[in-house]
Design a protein around this motif. Structure first.
Motif, PDB file in Angstrom:
ATOM      1  N   ILE A 149      -9.702   3.989   2.978  1.00 50.73           N
ATOM      2  CA  ILE A 149      -8.701   3.932   4.042  1.00 50.73           C
ATOM      3  C   ILE A 149      -8.036   2.569   4.054  1.00 50.73           C
ATOM      4  O   ILE A 149      -8.696   1.533   3.922  1.00 50.73           O
ATOM      5  N   ALA A 150      -6.720   2.562   4.238  1.00 51.03           N
ATOM      6  CA  ALA A 150      -5.960   1.320   4.358  1.00 51.03           C
ATOM      7  C   ALA A 150      -5.460   1.157   5.785  1.00 51.03           C
ATOM      8  O   ALA A 150      -5.047   2.126   6.428  1.00 51.03           O
ATOM      9  N   VAL A 151      -5.510  -0.070   6.276  1.00 47.08           N
ATOM     10  CA  VAL A 151      -4.898  -0.423   7.554  1.00 47.08           C
ATOM     11  C   VAL A 151      -3.823  -1.451   7.269  1.00 47.08           C
ATOM     12  O   VAL A 151      -4.116  -2.528   6.736  1.00 47.08           O
ATOM     13  N   LEU A 152      -2.585  -1.121   7.583  1.00 47.18           N
ATOM     14  CA  LEU A 152      -1.473  -2.036   7.347  1.00 47.18           C
ATOM     15  C   LEU A 152      -1.214  -2.830   8.617  1.00 47.18           C
ATOM     16  O   LEU A 152      -0.907  -2.269   9.669  1.00 47.18           O
ATOM     17  N   GLY A 153      -1.348  -4.157   8.516  1.00 46.20           N
ATOM     18  CA  GLY A 153      -1.168  -5.016   9.678  1.00 46.20           C
ATOM     19  C   GLY A 153      -2.476  -5.626  10.127  1.00 46.20           C
ATOM     20  O   GLY A 153      -3.476  -4.926  10.274  1.00 46.20           O
ATOM     21  N   ALA A 154      -2.467  -6.952  10.348  1.00 44.51           N
ATOM     22  CA  ALA A 154      -3.697  -7.661  10.722  1.00 44.51           C
ATOM     23  C   ALA A 154      -3.576  -8.352  12.069  1.00 44.51           C
ATOM     24  O   ALA A 154      -4.292  -9.309  12.348  1.00 44.51           O
ATOM     25  N   GLY A 155      -2.660  -7.845  12.906  1.00 47.06           N
ATOM     26  CA  GLY A 155      -2.615  -8.316  14.284  1.00 47.06           C
ATOM     27  C   GLY A 155      -3.712  -7.643  15.081  1.00 47.06           C
ATOM     28  O   GLY A 155      -4.622  -7.021  14.528  1.00 47.06           O
ATOM     29  N   VAL A 156      -3.629  -7.722  16.394  1.00 43.82           N
ATOM     30  CA  VAL A 156      -4.693  -7.180  17.231  1.00 43.82           C
ATOM     31  C   VAL A 156      -4.816  -5.665  17.075  1.00 43.82           C
ATOM     32  O   VAL A 156      -5.928  -5.118  17.108  1.00 43.82           O
ATOM     33  N   VAL A 157      -3.703  -4.960  16.865  1.00 44.49           N
ATOM     34  CA  VAL A 157      -3.770  -3.507  16.703  1.00 44.49           C
ATOM     35  C   VAL A 157      -4.460  -3.155  15.391  1.00 44.49           C
ATOM     36  O   VAL A 157      -5.392  -2.340  15.349  1.00 44.49           O
ATOM     37  N   GLY A 158      -4.028  -3.774  14.298  1.00 42.26           N
ATOM     38  CA  GLY A 158      -4.608  -3.473  12.990  1.00 42.26           C
ATOM     39  C   GLY A 158      -6.080  -3.812  12.902  1.00 42.26           C
ATOM     40  O   GLY A 158      -6.892  -3.005  12.429  1.00 42.26           O
ATOM     41  N   MET A 159      -6.463  -5.011  13.399  1.00 41.62           N
ATOM     42  CA  MET A 159      -7.866  -5.408  13.294  1.00 41.62           C
ATOM     43  C   MET A 159      -8.752  -4.576  14.213  1.00 41.62           C
ATOM     44  O   MET A 159      -9.909  -4.292  13.886  1.00 41.62           O
ATOM     45  N   THR A 160      -8.208  -4.143  15.350  1.00 36.84           N
ATOM     46  CA  THR A 160      -9.005  -3.300  16.245  1.00 36.84           C
ATOM     47  C   THR A 160      -9.191  -1.909  15.651  1.00 36.84           C
ATOM     48  O   THR A 160     -10.284  -1.336  15.713  1.00 36.84           O
ATOM     49  N   VAL A 161      -8.146  -1.367  15.043  1.00 34.83           N
ATOM     50  CA  VAL A 161      -8.269  -0.074  14.361  1.00 34.83           C
ATOM     51  C   VAL A 161      -9.302  -0.177  13.237  1.00 34.83           C
ATOM     52  O   VAL A 161     -10.143   0.720  13.062  1.00 34.83           O
ATOM     53  N   ALA A 162      -9.266  -1.273  12.483  1.00 31.68           N
ATOM     54  CA  ALA A 162     -10.224  -1.450  11.379  1.00 31.68           C
ATOM     55  C   ALA A 162     -11.657  -1.491  11.904  1.00 31.68           C
ATOM     56  O   ALA A 162     -12.569  -0.896  11.310  1.00 31.68           O
ATOM     57  N   ARG A 163     -11.874  -2.163  13.025  1.00 34.34           N
ATOM     58  CA  ARG A 163     -13.212  -2.237  13.620  1.00 34.34           C
ATOM     59  C   ARG A 163     -13.672  -0.861  14.104  1.00 34.34           C
ATOM     60  O   ARG A 163     -14.824  -0.483  13.911  1.00 34.34           O
ATOM     61  N   ILE A 164     -12.764  -0.138  14.745  1.00 34.20           N
ATOM     62  CA  ILE A 164     -13.118   1.186  15.252  1.00 34.20           C
ATOM     63  C   ILE A 164     -13.467   2.119  14.097  1.00 34.20           C
ATOM     64  O   ILE A 164     -14.415   2.913  14.185  1.00 34.20           O
ATOM     65  N   LEU A 165     -12.719   2.038  13.012  1.00 31.55           N
ATOM     66  CA  LEU A 165     -13.012   2.865  11.838  1.00 31.55           C
ATOM     67  C   LEU A 165     -14.426   2.615  11.340  1.00 31.55           C
ATOM     68  O   LEU A 165     -15.172   3.562  11.053  1.00 31.55           O
ATOM     69  N   GLN A 166     -14.792   1.358  11.228  1.00 30.58           N
ATOM     70  CA  GLN A 166     -16.137   1.037  10.747  1.00 30.58           C
ATOM     71  C   GLN A 166     -17.216   1.494  11.722  1.00 30.58           C
ATOM     72  O   GLN A 166     -18.304   1.902  11.308  1.00 30.58           O
ATOM     73  N   ASP A 167     -16.909   1.434  13.011  1.00 30.94           N
ATOM     74  CA  ASP A 167     -17.892   1.846  14.012  1.00 30.94           C
ATOM     75  C   ASP A 167     -18.051   3.362  14.068  1.00 30.94           C
ATOM     76  O   ASP A 167     -19.140   3.872  14.342  1.00 30.94           O
ATOM     77  N   ARG A 168     -16.963   4.096  13.800  1.00 33.99           N
ATOM     78  CA  ARG A 168     -16.972   5.546  13.975  1.00 33.99           C
ATOM     79  C   ARG A 168     -17.348   6.318  12.712  1.00 33.99           C
ATOM     80  O   ARG A 168     -17.830   7.443  12.781  1.00 33.99           O
ATOM     81  N   LEU A 169     -17.108   5.718  11.544  1.00 24.82           N
ATOM     82  CA  LEU A 169     -17.324   6.433  10.293  1.00 24.82           C
ATOM     83  C   LEU A 169     -18.363   5.721   9.423  1.00 24.82           C
ATOM     84  O   LEU A 169     -18.356   4.493   9.314  1.00 24.82           O
ATOM     85  N   ARG A 170     -19.218   6.488   8.800  1.00 18.42           N
ATOM     86  CA  ARG A 170     -20.198   5.922   7.884  1.00 18.42           C
ATOM     87  C   ARG A 170     -19.662   5.952   6.455  1.00 18.42           C
ATOM     88  O   ARG A 170     -18.913   6.845   6.083  1.00 18.42           O
ATOM     89  N   ASN A 171     -20.071   4.964   5.676  1.00 20.60           N
ATOM     90  CA  ASN A 171     -19.728   4.924   4.246  1.00 20.60           C
ATOM     91  C   ASN A 171     -18.217   4.972   4.000  1.00 20.60           C
ATOM     92  O   ASN A 171     -17.753   5.530   3.013  1.00 20.60           O
ATOM     93  N   VAL A 172     -17.455   4.383   4.916  1.00 26.99           N
ATOM     94  CA  VAL A 172     -16.010   4.358   4.738  1.00 26.99           C
ATOM     95  C   VAL A 172     -15.618   3.014   4.121  1.00 26.99           C
ATOM     96  O   VAL A 172     -16.182   1.977   4.448  1.00 26.99           O
ATOM     97  N   ASN A 173     -14.682   3.045   3.189  1.00 26.49           N
ATOM     98  CA  ASN A 173     -14.169   1.829   2.558  1.00 26.49           C
ATOM     99  C   ASN A 173     -12.817   1.488   3.184  1.00 26.49           C
ATOM    100  O   ASN A 173     -11.830   2.192   2.952  1.00 26.49           O
ATOM    101  N   VAL A 174     -12.788   0.443   3.986  1.00 28.28           N
ATOM    102  CA  VAL A 174     -11.572   0.080   4.709  1.00 28.28           C
ATOM    103  C   VAL A 174     -10.991  -1.203   4.145  1.00 28.28           C
ATOM    104  O   VAL A 174     -11.700  -2.206   3.991  1.00 28.28           O
ATOM    105  N   THR A 175      -9.686  -1.174   3.858  1.00 28.84           N
ATOM    106  CA  THR A 175      -8.962  -2.352   3.388  1.00 28.84           C
ATOM    107  C   THR A 175      -7.835  -2.661   4.357  1.00 28.84           C
ATOM    108  O   THR A 175      -7.035  -1.781   4.687  1.00 28.84           O
TER     109      THR A 175
END
Length: 338
Positions: free
Chosen positions: A8-34
């Motif tokens: 999974i890719a998250v485009l943008g590293a502001g508060v929205v992007g970094m929060t989405v990235a954190r939620i992805l890691q918290d909600r999904l196992r074995n996910v590769n997030v960039t």
């Protein structure tokens, strides 16, 4: 798609992007997030914001129910961090706030959070005199502040400790991604105007003063978009302006003078404050905020942008919905869903 290890890719590293990235890691196992972005931490618009939890009535989702859900979910997300030992590192702090008006009672009320925050009440006669004479209406409420100068580095650190990857790259279109991803989250803020040809997305220029005022422990709002918000390390944010459809990123000396004059009138003790810096940011304003899926050139995309001046406070709520949409997409055929 590798169902066991989705990429999974998250485009943008502001508060929205970094929060989405954190939620992805918290909600999904074995996910590769960039996370892919051209700007990080202090270079993002999020770092300019005061970050107080006070959504304006212009903040809207597709329905009133969705808007309220975003706000409620965001509140509990920040409360969870506030009640942990990580709160100081994450930049989350409790904050008491006054809002005064000389003309309009309704501007001191906020129906979006009155039933949510621990305290929201009218002020008494003595409190009306806290900021001088002439104030006729006022409210007091307890809330939280999220300082992105701390939250973004904290979120990035945890993201990378959990195996996340960060790539500095400007994405010009969805086909220029450096690899094939099973899912892409578009959290590019104003960048989405060009990435998606979204003409409903408009910059709302903001300018603030960062001032050293360690004695300040309470936030104050007054008429004409005047606000004084304390922060970490004794640095307060003084504002502000909301200039619709302005792309001017230069500090305007006239805006700066007007902001400082209004803030000192509201709170005279600020006259002795040391001015640390002047900041300008373009808030990505869109009605409604866009949180929805789209298939673009064969790429599965979930949009999450257009928060205006409320991205810091409401990014968890929109992020939670965006991630839910993304999970549903990975479980179904996107063409059948849209």
């Amino acid at each position: 798609m590798d169902k066991n290890n989705p990429s999974i890719a998250v485009l943008g590293a502001g508060v929205v992007g970094m929060t989405v990235a954190r939620i992805l890691q918290d909600r999904l196992r074995n996910v590769n997030v960039t996370v892919l972005a051209d700007k990080f931490q202090e270079d993002t618009v999020s770092a300019v914001a005061a970050g107080i939890f006070r959504p304006g009535t212009s903040f809207k989702g597709a329905t009133k129910e969705i808007t309220k859900q975003w706000i409620n979910d965001s509140w509990y997300y920040w409360q969870h961090i506030l009640n942990t030992s990580e709160a100081p590192q994450a930049g989350v702090m409790a904050l008491s706030t006054y809002i005064f008006s000389k003309n309009n009672y309704h501007v001191t009320r906020n129906h979006l959070i009155e039933d949510l925050v621990p305290s929201y009440r009218p002020v008494d006669a003595n409190e009306l005199k806290l900021c001088g004479e002439g104030w006729k209406h006022g409210s007091y409420f307890s809330t939280v502040k999220i300082g992105c100068e701390r939250y973004l580095p904290w979120a990035e650190r945890i993201f990378m400790e959990k195996g996340g990857k960060i790539v500095q790259k400007k994405i010009k279109n969805f086909t220029s991604l450096p690899q094939k991803f099973d899912l892409v989250f578009n959290c590019t803020g104003m960048g989405a105007k060009y990435l998606c040809n979204d003409y409903d997305l408009v910059p709302m220029r903001g300018q603030v003063i960062k001032a050293r005022a360690p004695w300040l422990k309470t936030a104050f709002y007054g008429d004409y978009d005047t606000y004084i918000i304390p922060g970490h390390d004794g640095i307060a944010t003084l504002g502000g302006v909301r200039q619709y459809d302005s792309y001017n990123m230069e500090v305007c000396k006239h805006d700066a003078a007007a902001i400082f004059e209004r803030c000192c009138e509201l709170l005279p003790s600020l006259k002795k404050a040391e001015i640390v810096s002047h900041k300008v940011g373009l808030r990505p304003h869109r009605v409604p905020v866009r949180v929805e899926p789209e298939l673009i050139d064969g790429v599965k995309v979930v949009h999450c942008y257009g928060h205006g001046g409320y991205g810091v406070m409401c990014s968890p709520g929109t992020g939670l919905q965006a991630v839910k949409i993304g999970v549903d997409l990975m479980k179904s055929n996107l063409k059948n869903k849209l």
